[in-house]
Design a protein around this motif. Structure first.
Motif, PDB file in Angstrom:
ATOM      1  N   THR A 194      68.157  60.325  22.166  1.00 43.10           N
ATOM      2  CA  THR A 194      67.568  61.029  21.007  1.00 43.10           C
ATOM      3  C   THR A 194      66.242  61.614  21.519  1.00 43.10           C
ATOM      4  O   THR A 194      65.801  61.222  22.718  1.00 43.10           O
ATOM      5  CB  THR A 194      67.140  60.230  19.740  1.00 43.10           C
ATOM      6  OG1 THR A 194      66.312  59.015  20.151  1.00 43.10           O
ATOM      7  CG2 THR A 194      68.499  59.429  19.432  1.00 43.10           C
ATOM      8  N   LEU A 195      65.628  62.545  21.022  1.00 38.38           N
ATOM      9  CA  LEU A 195      64.328  63.094  21.423  1.00 38.38           C
ATOM     10  C   LEU A 195      63.307  61.935  21.431  1.00 38.38           C
ATOM     11  O   LEU A 195      62.399  61.769  22.529  1.00 38.38           O
ATOM     12  CB  LEU A 195      63.856  63.944  20.531  1.00 38.38           C
ATOM     13  CG  LEU A 195      64.438  65.312  20.691  1.00 38.38           C
ATOM     14  CD1 LEU A 195      63.807  66.489  19.548  1.00 38.38           C
ATOM     15  CD2 LEU A 195      64.255  66.188  21.905  1.00 38.38           C
ATOM     16  N   ASP A 196      63.486  60.959  20.476  1.00 35.21           N
ATOM     17  CA  ASP A 196      62.292  59.974  20.549  1.00 35.21           C
ATOM     18  C   ASP A 196      62.544  58.845  21.976  1.00 35.21           C
ATOM     19  O   ASP A 196      61.792  58.509  22.281  1.00 35.21           O
ATOM     20  CB  ASP A 196      62.701  58.957  19.073  1.00 35.21           C
ATOM     21  CG  ASP A 196      62.316  59.690  18.060  1.00 35.21           C
ATOM     22  OD1 ASP A 196      61.446  60.411  17.997  1.00 35.21           O
ATOM     23  OD2 ASP A 196      62.867  59.466  16.861  1.00 35.21           O
ATOM     24  N   GLN A 197      63.925  58.841  22.142  1.00 31.36           N
ATOM     25  CA  GLN A 197      64.181  57.812  23.250  1.00 31.36           C
ATOM     26  C   GLN A 197      63.655  58.722  24.578  1.00 31.36           C
ATOM     27  O   GLN A 197      63.072  58.017  25.608  1.00 31.36           O
ATOM     28  CB  GLN A 197      65.824  57.567  23.291  1.00 31.36           C
ATOM     29  CG  GLN A 197      66.169  56.664  22.471  1.00 31.36           C
ATOM     30  CD  GLN A 197      67.747  56.623  22.287  1.00 31.36           C
ATOM     31  OE1 GLN A 197      68.412  57.520  22.712  1.00 31.36           O
ATOM     32  NE2 GLN A 197      68.428  55.303  22.121  1.00 31.36           N
ATOM     33  N   SER A 238      60.794  67.891  22.475  1.00 33.49           N
ATOM     34  CA  SER A 238      61.445  68.714  21.802  1.00 33.49           C
ATOM     35  C   SER A 238      61.610  70.268  22.421  1.00 33.49           C
ATOM     36  O   SER A 238      62.550  70.777  22.283  1.00 33.49           O
ATOM     37  CB  SER A 238      60.922  68.874  20.404  1.00 33.49           C
ATOM     38  OG  SER A 238      61.453  69.799  19.721  1.00 33.49           O
ATOM     39  N   LEU A 239      60.239  70.619  22.829  1.00 31.81           N
ATOM     40  CA  LEU A 239      60.160  71.953  23.505  1.00 31.81           C
ATOM     41  C   LEU A 239      60.955  71.809  24.843  1.00 31.81           C
ATOM     42  O   LEU A 239      61.961  72.884  25.096  1.00 31.81           O
ATOM     43  CB  LEU A 239      58.632  72.214  23.813  1.00 31.81           C
ATOM     44  CG  LEU A 239      58.634  73.400  24.732  1.00 31.81           C
ATOM     45  CD1 LEU A 239      58.878  74.789  24.053  1.00 31.81           C
ATOM     46  CD2 LEU A 239      56.904  73.186  25.102  1.00 31.81           C
ATOM     47  N   GLN A 261      64.399  74.289  25.727  1.00 29.69           N
ATOM     48  CA  GLN A 261      64.503  74.945  27.004  1.00 29.69           C
ATOM     49  C   GLN A 261      65.653  74.708  27.733  1.00 29.69           C
ATOM     50  O   GLN A 261      66.429  75.558  28.290  1.00 29.69           O
ATOM     51  CB  GLN A 261      63.269  74.855  27.964  1.00 29.69           C
ATOM     52  CG  GLN A 261      61.960  75.138  27.350  1.00 29.69           C
ATOM     53  CD  GLN A 261      60.972  74.698  28.341  1.00 29.69           C
ATOM     54  OE1 GLN A 261      60.895  73.847  29.034  1.00 29.69           O
ATOM     55  NE2 GLN A 261      59.743  75.491  28.222  1.00 29.69           N
ATOM     56  N   GLY A 262      66.170  73.328  27.853  1.00 30.70           N
ATOM     57  CA  GLY A 262      67.396  72.850  28.600  1.00 30.70           C
ATOM     58  C   GLY A 262      68.353  73.335  27.736  1.00 30.70           C
ATOM     59  O   GLY A 262      69.503  73.531  28.621  1.00 30.70           O
ATOM     60  N   LEU A 263      68.554  73.472  26.490  1.00 33.03           N
ATOM     61  CA  LEU A 263      69.689  73.647  25.884  1.00 33.03           C
ATOM     62  C   LEU A 263      70.053  75.247  26.067  1.00 33.03           C
ATOM     63  O   LEU A 263      71.234  75.637  26.338  1.00 33.03           O
ATOM     64  CB  LEU A 263      69.491  73.571  24.263  1.00 33.03           C
ATOM     65  CG  LEU A 263      69.741  72.000  23.847  1.00 33.03           C
ATOM     66  CD1 LEU A 263      69.215  71.838  22.369  1.00 33.03           C
ATOM     67  CD2 LEU A 263      71.047  71.430  24.053  1.00 33.03           C
TER      68      LEU A 263
END
Length: 167
Positions: A43-46, A59-60, A64-66
């Motif tokens: 997850t983003l939190d992890q 998140s940013l 970008q990676g997506l």
């Protein structure tokens, strides 16, 4: 948060440095490195906790990676948060992009040669040398994907691949 071993941290940091030297952000490389080593999607939190980022930075970087197709969003039944993992073949696309960039360089150098006056011998020699090298790289790498597919299928003898390639 999982504790990341020091060897894993070195790998993650080195991935960040390679990305940075390639013109991308070090942060993007670090997330890519972390996801490559992950035992399961994160997850983003992890990701933020593992790499000591803010969630906004995670998140940013994930967006970008997506966009670059380095990462993919995955779904696990019962999990409400978005999960992400490294795309296993993303690096193949990255290398194909590099090959396409070489082709663009070659075209641009050819354009430069066309506009030069013959008496500008220094520039002609510089651009001609560049064009020659770029021609060679394009020739050498033009069947990169096909050769890789044969390699994966075991249809290329890895011990003699270089000798065969140079015949």
């Amino acid at each position: 948060m999982n504790t990341i071993e020091s060897a894993e941290l070195r790998f993650i940091e080195n991935m960040g440095l390679i990305f940075e030297r390639s013109g991308a952000s070090k942060t993007l490389g670090r997330v890519f490195g972390r996801l490559l080593l992950a035992e399961q999607p994160k997850t983003l939190d992890q990701i933020a906790a593992d790499l000591f980022f803010s969630k906004a930075t995670a998140s940013l970087t994930m967006r970008q990676g997506l966009a670059l197709r380095l990462f993919e969003k995955v779904s696990i039944p019962g999990e409400r948060k978005d999960l992400y993992q490294a795309r296993s073949e993303s690096w193949i696309s990255l290398m194909a992009d590099k090959i396409n960039t070489l082709i663009e360089w070659e075209a641009l150098v050819g354009q430069g040669l066309c506009i030069l006056k013959p008496e500008n011998q220094f520039a002609v020699e510089n651009l001609s040398a560049m064009k020659d090298y770029l021609d060679f790289l394009r020739w050498y790498m033009e069947d990169f994907r096909e050769q890789y597919e044969l390699w994966k299928k075991g249809q290329i003898n890895k011990k003699t691949a270089k000798e065969t390639r140079h015949e």
